[in-house]
Design an enzyme around this catalytic site. Sequence first.
Site, PDB file in Angstrom:
ATOM      1  N   TYR A   1     -15.974  -8.576 -13.663  1.00 25.62           N
ATOM      2  CA  TYR A   1     -17.418  -8.425 -13.646  1.00 25.62           C
ATOM      3  C   TYR A   1     -18.064  -9.494 -12.750  1.00 25.62           C
ATOM      4  CZ  TYR A   1     -16.798 -11.979 -17.317  1.00 25.62           C
ATOM      5  OH  TYR A   1     -16.422 -13.091 -18.026  1.00 25.62           O
TER       6      TYR A   1
ATOM      7  N   SER B   1     -16.421 -20.392 -16.728  1.00 24.99           N
ATOM      8  CA  SER B   1     -15.406 -19.473 -16.227  1.00 24.99           C
ATOM      9  C   SER B   1     -15.360 -18.197 -17.057  1.00 24.99           C
ATOM     10  CB  SER B   1     -14.020 -20.133 -16.251  1.00 24.99           C
ATOM     11  OG  SER B   1     -13.508 -20.202 -17.565  1.00 24.99           O
ATOM     12  N   LYS B   2     -14.930 -17.119 -16.402  1.00 20.76           N
ATOM     13  CA  LYS B   2     -14.770 -15.837 -17.081  1.00 20.76           C
ATOM     14  C   LYS B   2     -13.731 -15.946 -18.193  1.00 20.76           C
ATOM     15  CE  LYS B   2     -15.621 -13.153 -12.829  1.00 20.76           C
ATOM     16  NZ  LYS B   2     -15.054 -12.155 -11.910  1.00 20.76           N
ATOM     17  N   ARG B   3     -12.623 -16.596 -17.875  1.00 25.40           N
ATOM     18  CA  ARG B   3     -11.494 -16.636 -18.813  1.00 25.40           C
ATOM     19  C   ARG B   3     -11.847 -17.411 -20.079  1.00 25.40           C
ATOM     20  NH1 ARG B   3      -7.585 -20.171 -19.776  1.00 25.40           N
ATOM     21  NH2 ARG B   3      -8.178 -21.482 -18.012  1.00 25.40           N
TER      22      ARG B   3
ATOM     23  N   GLY C   1     -16.008 -15.899 -21.434  1.00 21.50           N
ATOM     24  CA  GLY C   1     -16.209 -14.487 -21.741  1.00 21.50           C
ATOM     25  C   GLY C   1     -17.524 -13.907 -21.273  1.00 21.50           C
TER      26      GLY C   1
END
Length: 500
Positions: A13, A251-253, A256
Amino acid sequence: MARVRFAPSPTGYLHIGAARSALFNWLFARKIGGTFLLRIEDTDLQRSTDESTRSIIEGLEWLGLDYDEEIVFQSDNAEKHRAAARRLVEEGKAYRDFTPKEQREDKSIKQNIADRARANAAEGIDHRNNPFRDLSQDESEQRAAAGEPFAIRLKVAPEGVSHFADIVYGEQERAFSEIEDLVLLRSDGHPLYNLSVVLDDIEMGITHVIRGQDHLTNTHKQILLYQAFGAAIPQFAHLPLILAPNKAKLSKRKHGEVVSLTTYRDRGFVPAAFRNFLALLGWSPPEGREILSRDELIKEFSLEGIGRANAVFNFHENDPRHWTDDKALWINAEYIRTMPLADLLPMVKAELRSEKLWREEYDDDEREWFEKAVELIRQRFFTLKDFSVQGRAYFSEDFDFEEAAVRKNILKEPKLKELLPALADRLEVVEPFTAPTAEAALRAFADEAAVKAGLFINASRTMLTGQAVGPSMFEVFEIIGRERSAMRLRSQRPWHEFAG
């Protein structure tokens, strides 16, 4: 004319940090009459997806960031990139590295080669001690023709300095001794990031590269490539990072959905409000104002106004009330409260429709009522979702009661079980049924019943809306209407649901 680009990788995303980079590029271009371009860097074939590409395009559209020319897909240019790398070999600016793959230092491309170079220098190891660096052109050609696998590396001079003036961070300098002979093509012919991004920026005529501060080290390598190709070097402006509350990189990781742009779209943010919030992550308008329209952002924006300090994105993962940055919620509430009603109504319509609360009459016979209802209730709302949650009672009989409101405003006074239906009887004969006449009737009835008017006001609000707080109760009476108001005052739901 200035030409800038937003160049995301479609591997998930759209991260709000990437969205901010897009916004700053867009604002810069619109401010000076430049061109804003979109390039999808989809060369990571294993991780790039069409779904992510759509998400990026939809995210930019939602934010109102329009791009000026056709989208460039980096994968379409891979053969051009390979040809350019081979041309550097022919010109003696790069060389074929025949080191077997398992011995190659570049087997993990993402490791920090700058740190390794410094470590080697400290130990007296020459990281250019590659037996193929000075291989004769003839032998290199012969081995390649024989099918021996090879990578292509840029031949970086052992002495010298790379330097550039960053618009945000000022003068930047790095010794060539700290830069390895960077890999341009892997042995499978796959062009690597630094080669592809430089060649695409050259072909697209990019004059200003505006991107995250984490690319600062790449810039020195890329300048070497611009020079190798004999191309003009663009101006660079690197943006401060966006950090999580614990000062770790957002961060995405790790974090979320809170860092996904689509989360804000789906949770009821006004696009202009979120655009406004993003602009303030790392940039400050000259007069310190926090609410700026699209045109005001364009007028006030400058790269020189970007600070060097990292921006902190404050949110509390386990607190639903503070699930995102409080300033983002405050700005969104300001927009909902003050934006032209004509701009807000289509957004409310879309929200009600998504929750099956929309009635076509709101576009026809009940248009005036719908506008008055939205005008009344928007003053206390933070997101568009609030119209279908906190505001549900205005559009449906299927609404919930807040238990705390029921216990405080209704169940504490047993007499209300009889008094509220009696108040309904009184309101049913009020003519005309308006906020002032409803108020007069309620206060008169309170005097007759020898109770404070506040008791009826608070109890009525909870009976009619399910909540303890809201707009003026008498305005609520007028909007809910005589029939529905009387019906809800006679309802025994609070006693049935909470008096057990």
